[in-house]
Design an enzyme around this catalytic site. Sequence first.
Site, PDB file in Angstrom:
ATOM      1  N   ASP A 103      31.973  25.156  77.862  1.00  0.00           N
ATOM      2  CA  ASP A 103      30.924  24.587  78.728  1.00  0.00           C
ATOM      3  C   ASP A 103      31.488  23.360  79.455  1.00  0.00           C
ATOM      4  OD1 ASP A 103      27.827  25.579  77.546  1.00  0.00           O
ATOM      5  OD2 ASP A 103      29.581  25.886  76.285  1.00  0.00           O
ATOM      6  N   GLU A 128      24.502  20.692  83.984  1.00  0.00           N
ATOM      7  CA  GLU A 128      23.882  20.592  82.657  1.00  0.00           C
ATOM      8  C   GLU A 128      24.558  19.581  81.729  1.00  0.00           C
ATOM      9  OE1 GLU A 128      23.731  24.229  80.380  1.00  0.00           O
ATOM     10  OE2 GLU A 128      22.749  23.226  78.697  1.00  0.00           O
ATOM     11  N   ASP A 191      25.251  25.456  86.270  1.00  0.00           N
ATOM     12  CA  ASP A 191      25.215  25.698  84.827  1.00  0.00           C
ATOM     13  C   ASP A 191      26.598  26.241  84.465  1.00  0.00           C
ATOM     14  OD1 ASP A 191      24.775  26.336  82.209  1.00  0.00           O
ATOM     15  OD2 ASP A 191      22.729  27.059  82.567  1.00  0.00           O
ATOM     16  N   ILE A 193      28.079  27.145  81.678  1.00  0.00           N
ATOM     17  CA  ILE A 193      27.896  28.400  80.934  1.00  0.00           C
ATOM     18  C   ILE A 193      26.393  28.538  80.730  1.00  0.00           C
ATOM     19  CG2 ILE A 193      28.144  29.644  78.760  1.00  0.00           C
ATOM     20  CD1 ILE A 193      30.886  28.662  78.442  1.00  0.00           C
ATOM     21  N   ASP A 194      25.825  29.521  81.377  1.00  0.00           N
ATOM     22  CA  ASP A 194      24.414  29.808  81.170  1.00  0.00           C
ATOM     23  C   ASP A 194      24.345  30.907  80.125  1.00  0.00           C
ATOM     24  OD1 ASP A 194      21.601  29.699  81.812  1.00  0.00           O
ATOM     25  OD2 ASP A 194      21.888  31.662  82.734  1.00  0.00           O
ATOM     26  N   THR A 196      24.734  30.017  76.551  1.00  0.00           N
ATOM     27  CA  THR A 196      25.780  29.643  75.591  1.00  0.00           C
ATOM     28  C   THR A 196      25.633  30.432  74.284  1.00  0.00           C
ATOM     29  OG1 THR A 196      25.831  27.454  76.569  1.00  0.00           O
ATOM     30  CG2 THR A 196      26.893  27.670  74.439  1.00  0.00           C
ATOM     31  N   HIS A 290      13.535  31.833  73.499  1.00  0.00           N
ATOM     32  CA  HIS A 290      13.601  31.420  74.906  1.00  0.00           C
ATOM     33  C   HIS A 290      12.478  32.015  75.741  1.00  0.00           C
ATOM     34  CE1 HIS A 290      18.227  30.524  74.764  1.00  0.00           C
ATOM     35  NE2 HIS A 290      17.515  29.778  73.940  1.00  0.00           N
ATOM     36  N   LYS A 317      20.794  38.544  84.021  1.00  0.00           N
ATOM     37  CA  LYS A 317      19.582  39.331  84.284  1.00  0.00           C
ATOM     38  C   LYS A 317      19.268  39.346  85.781  1.00  0.00           C
ATOM     39  CE  LYS A 317      17.204  37.021  80.967  1.00  0.00           C
ATOM     40  NZ  LYS A 317      18.230  36.474  80.069  1.00  0.00           N
ATOM     41  N   ARG A 331       9.939  36.062  82.016  1.00  0.00           N
ATOM     42  CA  ARG A 331      10.416  34.921  81.208  1.00  0.00           C
ATOM     43  C   ARG A 331       9.242  33.991  80.906  1.00  0.00           C
ATOM     44  NH1 ARG A 331      15.300  32.991  80.316  1.00  0.00           N
ATOM     45  NH2 ARG A 331      15.512  30.837  79.678  1.00  0.00           N
ATOM     46  N   ASP A 343      19.270  26.604  85.634  1.00  0.00           N
ATOM     47  CA  ASP A 343      19.050  27.872  84.942  1.00  0.00           C
ATOM     48  C   ASP A 343      18.496  28.955  85.865  1.00  0.00           C
ATOM     49  OD1 ASP A 343      19.996  27.265  82.411  1.00  0.00           O
ATOM     50  OD2 ASP A 343      18.148  26.219  81.880  1.00  0.00           O
TER      51      ASP A 343
HETATM   52  N1  LIG Z   1      14.115  26.831  73.871  1.00  0.00           N
HETATM   53  C1  LIG Z   1      14.516  27.353  75.028  1.00  0.00           C
HETATM   54  N2  LIG Z   1      13.629  28.036  75.786  1.00  0.00           N
HETATM   55  C2  LIG Z   1      14.013  28.581  76.947  1.00  0.00           C
HETATM   56  N3  LIG Z   1      15.282  28.505  77.441  1.00  0.00           N
HETATM   57  C3  LIG Z   1      16.195  27.824  76.738  1.00  0.00           C
HETATM   58  C4  LIG Z   1      15.865  27.221  75.496  1.00  0.00           C
HETATM   59  N4  LIG Z   1      16.963  26.625  75.003  1.00  0.00           N
HETATM   60  C5  LIG Z   1      17.968  26.837  75.916  1.00  0.00           C
HETATM   61  N5  LIG Z   1      17.503  27.554  76.951  1.00  0.00           N
HETATM   62  C6  LIG Z   1      18.239  27.969  78.156  1.00  0.00           C
HETATM   63  O1  LIG Z   1      17.808  29.262  78.487  1.00  0.00           O
HETATM   64  C7  LIG Z   1      18.856  29.927  79.142  1.00  0.00           C
HETATM   65  C8  LIG Z   1      19.258  31.185  78.465  1.00  0.00           C
HETATM   66  O2  LIG Z   1      18.184  31.951  78.497  1.00  0.00           O
HETATM   67  P1  LIG Z   1      18.297  33.447  78.197  1.00  0.00           P
HETATM   68  O3  LIG Z   1      17.488  33.576  76.984  1.00  0.00           O
HETATM   69  O4  LIG Z   1      17.707  34.051  79.425  1.00  0.00           O
HETATM   70  O5  LIG Z   1      19.726  33.765  78.004  1.00  0.00           O
HETATM   71  C9  LIG Z   1      19.987  29.054  79.125  1.00  0.00           C
HETATM   72  O6  LIG Z   1      19.973  28.348  80.309  1.00  0.00           O
HETATM   73  C10 LIG Z   1      19.728  28.153  77.988  1.00  0.00           C
HETATM   74  O7  LIG Z   1      20.497  27.076  78.185  1.00  0.00           O
HETATM   75  P2  LIG Z   1      22.136  27.136  78.144  1.00  0.00           P
HETATM   76  O8  LIG Z   1      22.578  27.068  79.586  1.00  0.00           O
HETATM   77  O9  LIG Z   1      22.424  25.923  77.407  1.00  0.00           O
HETATM   78  O10 LIG Z   1      22.581  28.408  77.473  1.00  0.00           O
HETATM   79 MG   LIG Z   2      21.442  27.637  81.158  1.00  0.00          MG
HETATM   80 MG   LIG Z   3      24.514  26.041  80.038  1.00  0.00          MG
HETATM   81 MG   LIG Z   4      23.136  24.434  77.120  1.00  0.00          MG
END
Ligand SMILES: Nc1ncnc2c1ncn2[C@@H]1O[C@H](COP(=O)(O)O)[C@@H](O)[C@H]1OP(=O)(O)O
Ligand SMILES: [Mg+2]
Ligand SMILES: [Mg+2]
Ligand SMILES: [Mg+2]
Length: 406
Positions: A103, A128, A191, A193-194, A196, A290, A317, A331, A343
Amino acid sequence: MNTSIGNSSAVLSMRRGAVLHINARTRTYLNSKSKFPFLLSLSFSTATPRAARATASMSYHKQLAAAKKAASVAARLCQKVQTALLQSDVQSKSDKSPVTVADYGSQAIVSLILEKELTSIPLSLVAEEDSGDLRKEESRETLHRITELVNDTFASDGTINISPVSEEDVLKAIDTGKSEGGPHGQHWVLDPIDGTKGFVRGQQYAIALALLDEGKVVLGVLACPNLPLSSIAKSDFSSSEDKVGCLFFAEVGGGTYMQSLDGSPPTKVHVSTNENLEEASFFESYEAAHSSHDLSSLIATKLGVKAPPVRIDSQAKYGALSRGDGSIYLRFPRRGYVEKIWDHAAGYIVVAEAGGVVNDAGGKPLDFSKGRYLDLDTGIVVTNQKLMPALLKAVQESISEKASSL
Ligand SMILES: Nc1ncnc2c1ncn2[C@@H]1O[C@H](COP(=O)(O)O)[C@@H](O)[C@H]1OP(=O)(O)O
Ligand SMILES: [Mg+2]
Ligand SMILES: [Mg+2]
Ligand SMILES: [Mg+2]
């Protein structure tokens, strides 16, 4: 039965301030996934209507070329790390979410490449990660490793003319991402890494980069290193024969294109033209924390959708939807969770330029002009123009039913 990419057996345990543990079985699994590509996304937006009109005719070709290069190079760093993920590479942030050396390395690479390629205006980047934890004494080894990864990635790419960077350069490049964005001027949105959690599981993730101009997203790039080049609509899409690694990109008014991350010529993509809800398939988060799987299941039943949900991590997605692999993305984060612009910015323009619509659950378009956060009604709903009215009706009825049953 639900469809998901890859193996779901990875066991991760996270505690506040603790290292995230990966068991031996997971490590073996991760090491076996070296074929997976990385997803990166970048986006750029503009804010006021007057300024948006002024920029509507502008070309962002130079910025788009820089964004594609930045996301592709960052994807290579991520791929290298994912194939040999070490326990010490994954740490837990103060909000308990995981963060890895990839990241940080990805954010540093994108920042350094944009800075190098686009010298005409000072770089404003909304991203991020920040360097706070990396500046702590206990992170010395981690910072050293990130710097090595960044320099190795540049050195192995013949097209990057950036001299070796120091640890301090890496910290500064990461902190370029502290911009607040907003309705005026141009801001990159990253982002690094989206998804993670998907990355750590050896599954889907993306590097997402977008550009905002006067509060509107004007270009976006999504690098999805593990996404198959062929459709993932079918439940057998994760076959080991599938070639993976997609780069989606879109510029306002110019449509959306996809090419392979290893450089095949781009092809124009379009969202599904499906108007039959019974035949529609939908995407949702792999992580139930999420997005509410219960609510999307209620909506799917109400609409008569027959296919099981396709659950994958990250903005992959949006990429899959932009090429018609499925027709709907739902979502619904838990109450109180505030969505961040990085995101969704790149995914938003990739889908919009492919003919799709991205709304909140109240039917409003997403507004990227408010700073680092999105101000949303309940959740995010994505589909084609034909299906959106029926989908929004079902979403709103289901939200009311769920609320009255509590
Ligand atoms: N509690 C949460 N609810 C919704 N989205 C979240 C939560 N925690 C992290 N994310 C972020 O949701 C995205 C991933 O969603 P998905 O479920 O669609 O893969 C990422 O951007 C992730 O951040 P990150 O960039 O840190 O991975
Ligand atoms: Mg993300
Ligand atoms: Mg990220
Ligand atoms: Mg993150």
